[in-house]
Design an enzyme around this catalytic site. Structure first.
Site, PDB file in Angstrom:
ATOM      1  N   HIS A 114      -9.225   3.797  -1.176  1.00 30.70           N
ATOM      2  CA  HIS A 114      -7.853   3.292  -1.059  1.00 30.70           C
ATOM      3  C   HIS A 114      -7.493   2.387  -2.254  1.00 30.70           C
ATOM      4  O   HIS A 114      -7.418   1.171  -2.124  1.00 30.70           O
ATOM      5  CB  HIS A 114      -7.731   2.534   0.275  1.00 30.70           C
ATOM      6  CG  HIS A 114      -6.363   2.025   0.597  1.00 30.70           C
ATOM      7  ND1 HIS A 114      -5.203   2.588   0.112  1.00 30.70           N
ATOM      8  CD2 HIS A 114      -5.971   0.982   1.386  1.00 30.70           C
ATOM      9  CE1 HIS A 114      -4.155   1.905   0.576  1.00 30.70           C
ATOM     10  NE2 HIS A 114      -4.596   0.924   1.346  1.00 30.70           N
ATOM     11  N   CYS A 152       0.824  -1.222   0.000  1.00 28.11           N
ATOM     12  CA  CYS A 152       0.000   0.000   0.000  1.00 28.11           C
ATOM     13  C   CYS A 152       0.852   1.263   0.000  1.00 28.11           C
ATOM     14  O   CYS A 152       0.322   2.373  -0.128  1.00 28.11           O
ATOM     15  CB  CYS A 152      -0.930   0.005   1.198  1.00 28.11           C
ATOM     16  SG  CYS A 152      -1.972  -1.452   1.255  1.00 28.11           S
TER      17      CYS A 152
END
Ligand SMILES: CC(C)(COP(=O)(O)OP(=O)(O)OC[C@H]1O[C@@H](n2cnc3c(N)ncnc32)[C@H](O)[C@@H]1OP(=O)(O)O)[C@@H](O)C(=O)NCCC(=O)NCCS
Length: 386
Positions: free
Chosen positions: A333, A85
């Site tokens: 996200h 991420c």
């Protein structure tokens, strides 16, 4: 090292883009960032792109070449970066080093992920590959599961409450309402969080960031070239840290040493103190992570993140506004794009054109975390060059 400025930014809307391909998202964000900078395409000398898992999500690898080709930037060097991420910030940090070192004068950074073309369980299995495949993913431990373990330990050791974690999501959703690029533009209450469906005890649906499609892009320039550009934002420092891939190998479940290392390097490079920050973008992939980030960055003592959030200090108008446009929770996200998006929101605050504009912010910091804390990247930005 030379001074480096951010001269152009853009992002697509974050959400579900069933009608756009991975390439479409890259082109939309990249072209808009180039337009925002006013830089001629031929001035861009290098390309950096962050993406965690485009092969698993969209069947497409080799994103450096794809982006250079689609944005009509060939034959410049074009490279993909992967750090789960934190892939977007990793690409950004390497672009910064590229320009600061004098290798190139102008670079473009992109971050992209298209996560919703595969079914939910497949998307979550792909995300789990950013943990330890042998010791975590293979036994069914998802990222929600890993962060749930951290949350339980935090509650056990420090008395952190479910309500305090919920307040993180409430603050992020409140800030996302005015953000037209956000996946969710709706306010929520603590009760909404506590009543939402259980994902991995104690984390509920509204503690979790969603699965998202989206792209974001930034144009960087050396000081000499940026002088001709209006309203640049300056990159003052950058740091990166790493840690054990598996959570169970850590000395503590409630802190992230990679964050501490990255912050130290970034603050030293920028020659500023953490207390100088006017705003923060932190990695709230799950509500507990925002509490841990505030503690690791030194805004409060270890174990006091819950009380810090409860006191309202992270709100717009508070002591240190956090995730002023909705964070990962409300903003969305798309993992490879997240770090780039965080930086864009800091740039907009420092330029004075945020959807939730703060009064005269001077310095901003982003913290982008990969996995359960095995990678951390921090960048610091200023309105003025130091
Ligand atoms: C939380 C999670 C499990 C929900 O997935 P899901 O149960 O399959 O959810 P669905 O996609 O079926 O969506 C169901 C509804 O909830 C909503 N929703 C999904 N995730 C949401 C979230 N995080 N917050 C708020 N609403 C959400 C959807 O919009 C949908 O609403 P609708 O019925 O009004 O259309 C999934 O988003 C997830 O795994 N998130 C974490 C991602 C992650 O690990 N990222 C990496 C971090 S390190």
């Amino acid at each position: 090292m030379r001074n480096v400025a951010i001269v152009g930014v853009s992002q697509t809307k974050f959400g579900e883009h069933w009608d756009k391909s991975l390439r479409d998202l890259i082109v939309e964000a990249g072209n808009a960032a180039i337009n925002d900078s006013g830089v001629e395409r031929k001035s861009i000398q290098s390309l950096f792109i962050g993406s965690m898992s485009s092969g698993r999500y969209a069947g497409q690898e080799h994103l450096g070449a794809l982006a250079a080709d689609s944005l009509r930037l060939t034959p410049i060097p074009a490279t993909r970066f992967e750090g789960a991420c934190a892939s977007g910030s990793l690409a950004f940090r390497n672009a910064y080093i590229d320009v600061a070192s004098g290798q190139h004068d102008c670079a473009i950074v992109l971050g992209v992920e298209k996560m919703t073309d595969v079914k939910g369980p497949e998307a979550i299995t792909s995300l789990a590959a950013a943990g330890d495949q042998e010791w975590e993913a293979a036994i069914g431990l998802t990222f929600a599961g890993l962060y749930a373990l951290m949350a339980r330990k935090h509650m056990h050791d420090f008395g952190t409450t479910r309500e305090q974690m919920a307040m993180v999501s409430v603050n992020n959703h409140k800030n996302g309402v005015a953000n037209k690029y956000a996946q969710f533009q709706m306010p929520i209450t603590v009760q909404d969080v506590l009543k939402s469906s259980l994902v991995a005890d104690p984390l509920r649906l509204l503690d979790c960031s969603p699965l998202t499609d989206g792209a974001a892009a930034i144009v960087l320039m050396s000081e000499e070239k940026a002088k001709r550009i209006a309203n640049p934002v300056w990159i003052l420092g950058s740091g990166q840290g790493s840690d054990t891939l598996a959570l169970h190998d850590r000395a503590s479940f409630t802190e992230m040493p990679a964050t501490v290392v990255a912050a130290k390097e970034a603050l030293k490079g920028a020659d500023v103190k953490i207390s100088d920050m006017s705003l923060l973008e932190v990695h709230d992939c799950f509500s507990i992570n925002e509490l841990i980030a505030l503690e690791d960055l030194g805004f409060c003592r270890k174990g006091e993140g819950g009380k810090f959030v409860e006191s309202g200090k992270i709100a717009i108008g508070g002591e240190i506004p956090v995730n002023t446009t909705g964070g990962l929770k409300a903003g969305g996200h798309p993992v490879g794009a997240t770090g780039v998006r965080q930086i864009i929101d800091i740039v907009r605050q420092l330029r004075g054109d945020s959807c939730n504009q703060l009064k005269n912010p001077e310095y901003g910091m982003n913290l982008n975390v990969g996995g359960s804390g095995a990678t951390a990247v921090i960048n610091i930005f200023g309105k003025e060059m130091k």
